[in-house]
Design an enzyme around this catalytic site. Structure first.
Site, mmCIF file in Angstrom:
data_model
loop_
_atom_site.group_PDB
_atom_site.id
_atom_site.type_symbol
_atom_site.label_atom_id
_atom_site.label_comp_id
_atom_site.label_asym_id
_atom_site.label_seq_id
_atom_site.Cartn_x
_atom_site.Cartn_y
_atom_site.Cartn_z
ATOM 1 N N GLY A 251 -54.724 -99.718 7.426
ATOM 2 C CA GLY A 251 -54.758 -100.972 7.795
ATOM 3 C C GLY A 251 -54.346 -102.297 6.419
ATOM 4 N N ASP A 252 -54.786 -101.521 5.404
ATOM 5 C CA ASP A 252 -54.277 -102.591 4.022
ATOM 6 C C ASP A 252 -52.751 -102.148 3.928
ATOM 7 O OD1 ASP A 252 -56.618 -102.105 3.372
ATOM 8 O OD2 ASP A 252 -56.954 -100.144 2.443
HETATM 9 N N1 LIG Z 1 -51.839 -92.816 15.073
HETATM 10 C C1 LIG Z 1 -50.894 -94.297 14.537
HETATM 11 N N2 LIG Z 1 -49.971 -94.255 15.320
HETATM 12 C C2 LIG Z 1 -48.592 -94.793 15.015
HETATM 13 N N3 LIG Z 1 -49.024 -96.747 14.273
HETATM 14 C C3 LIG Z 1 -49.968 -95.845 13.567
HETATM 15 C C4 LIG Z 1 -51.551 -95.264 13.942
HETATM 16 N N4 LIG Z 1 -52.511 -95.963 13.295
HETATM 17 C C5 LIG Z 1 -52.572 -97.064 12.387
HETATM 18 N N5 LIG Z 1 -51.232 -96.821 13.118
HETATM 19 C C6 LIG Z 1 -50.354 -98.479 12.294
HETATM 20 O O1 LIG Z 1 -51.100 -99.198 11.175
HETATM 21 C C7 LIG Z 1 -51.645 -100.432 11.899
HETATM 22 C C8 LIG Z 1 -53.593 -100.392 11.324
HETATM 23 O O2 LIG Z 1 -53.852 -99.234 11.985
HETATM 24 P P1 LIG Z 1 -55.445 -99.119 12.169
HETATM 25 O O3 LIG Z 1 -55.787 -99.660 13.415
HETATM 26 O O4 LIG Z 1 -56.224 -98.135 11.981
HETATM 27 O O5 LIG Z 1 -55.583 -100.480 10.794
HETATM 28 P P2 LIG Z 1 -57.377 -100.173 10.172
HETATM 29 O O6 LIG Z 1 -58.577 -99.394 11.892
HETATM 30 O O7 LIG Z 1 -57.808 -101.392 9.281
HETATM 31 O O8 LIG Z 1 -56.990 -99.067 9.275
HETATM 32 P P3 LIG Z 1 -58.063 -98.749 7.548
HETATM 33 O O9 LIG Z 1 -58.742 -97.831 7.515
HETATM 34 O O10 LIG Z 1 -56.641 -99.143 6.137
HETATM 35 O O11 LIG Z 1 -58.684 -100.210 7.224
HETATM 36 C C9 LIG Z 1 -51.665 -100.301 13.338
HETATM 37 O O12 LIG Z 1 -51.709 -101.145 13.793
HETATM 38 C C10 LIG Z 1 -50.502 -99.072 13.304
HETATM 39 O O13 LIG Z 1 -48.853 -99.904 13.281
HETATM 40 MG MG LIG Z 2 -59.012 -102.350 8.357
#
Ligand SMILES: Nc1ncnc2c1ncn2[C@@H]1O[C@H](COP(=O)(O)OP(=O)(O)OP(=O)(O)O)[C@@H](O)[C@H]1O
Ligand SMILES: [Mg+2]
Length: 311
Positions: A251-252
């Protein structure tokens, strides 16, 4: 200049323990130390993408390591010193049973005076910034309206604010109408007050936020890609198929890709490609690593974006 604010930085300590047992003496086979906190992670990604970035936030007496790391990476930092130590987050990786245990502290006690100093520091530094990223949780002693208050104050200067937070900090932040937010599905569900699962449910809730004056709502959906809502179009960004080694910090990197695009005046489609490629670069690597420019340039070409008609 892009500024990131980390109000709740952390020293991340990862312990590798084979056959980790609760309530027993465990032997650590390896350990890794990292400078953590979401704004700091966003800054590392932005630096790798070739941007000038400055880190603001709080730093406690035990945080010299973080400043040294940023220094070595060529990232400028001007943290407000606080009396209490910052968080130390313990991560336990059991390589035998492939489990991952996260033990995160809530954050330091900060005084009213320290909060005032941080607000002044943000106010001063944003004069040199076009984009500012407010990222991560707030220490428990800080008012949940903090991000909202900061957004109100700096928006007047014409600076684009990206907010990545959760719970009440995100809720009050949205009320102040930042330029962009990047909730994941869980965080958007908290705002909606109900569990969102389908794309149309996510779009419906996201559009309410757009209609209230936020310009971009990017909802990340982990391995399912992301949805990017603007007042003109809705984009569905397909996930890029790669060998996933770890999703911490994805996400970052996504936020950093967006901040890069906005700061460099890239078109929205190009900006989305940067965000998707940067986050994919991170999931291809183990641990909390920032994206690599080489990966991003290759992955960018693989991003597929669909446009969803508004129902
Ligand atoms: N398993 C995966 N396969 C492919 N791409 C992924 C995967 N997980 C995350 N991503 C990529 O990373 C982006 C952000 O992931 P995610 O939705 O998990 O963010 P988050 O929950 O905010 O994470 P964080 O824990 O860093 O705050 C997704 O939109 C995608 O582009
Ligand atoms: Mg996040």
């Amino acid at each position: 200049m892009i500024t990131t604010v980390t109000i709740n930085p952390a020293i991340d300590r990862t312990l590798i323990i084979d056959d980790f047992k609760v309530g027993a003496v465990n032997r650590v086979s390896r350990s890794i130390i990292d400078a953590g906190g979401k704004g700091i992670n966003v800054a590392k990604n932005l630096k790798n993408l070739g941007n000038d970035v400055v880190c603001l936030g709080f730093m406690g007496p035990n945080g010299k390591y973080i400043e040294d790391v940023l220094n070595k990476l060529g990232i400028e930092s001007h943290f407000v010193p606080i009396e209490s130590d910052i968080r130390i987050n313990i991560k336990i990786i059991d390589e035998k049973y492939h489990t991952y245990t996260d033990i995160n502290e809530a954050g330091p006690d900060v005084s009213r005076d320290e909060v005032e100093k941080l607000i002044s520091s943000i106010n001063e530094h944003v004069d040199f910034s076009n984009v500012i990223v407010l990222s991560g949780s707030l220490p428990p002693s800080v008012d949940k309206r903090f991000y909202g208050y900061v957004i109100e104050k700096i928006k007047k200067k014409g600076i684009k604010v990206i907010l990545d937070a959760d719970g009440d900090a995100l809720k009050y932040g949205i009320e102040a109408k930042p330029y962009m937010i990047k909730p994941n599905v869980h965080e958007l569900s908290q705002i909606a007050g109900k569990k969102l699962e389908r794309k149309d449910e996510i779009i419906e809730e996201g559009m309410k936020i757009i209609e209230n004056g936020v310009s971009i709502v990017a909802v990340s959906m982990g391995g399912k890609g992301s949805l990017v809502l603007t007042d003109e179009k809705i984009y569905f960004v397909k996930p890029i198929k790669v060998d996933v080694k770890g999703t911490v910090g994805a996400g970052d990197a996504y936020v950093a890709g967006f901040a890069h695009g906005i700061y460099n005046n890239l078109a929205i489609e190009e900006t989305i490609k940067m965000a998707s490629a940067a986050s994919t670069s991170v999931v291809m690597r183990e641990g909390t690593k920032a994206c690599s420019l080489k990966d991003v340039n290759e992955l960018k070409e693989k991003v597929e974006i669909g446009i969803i008609e508004r129902g």
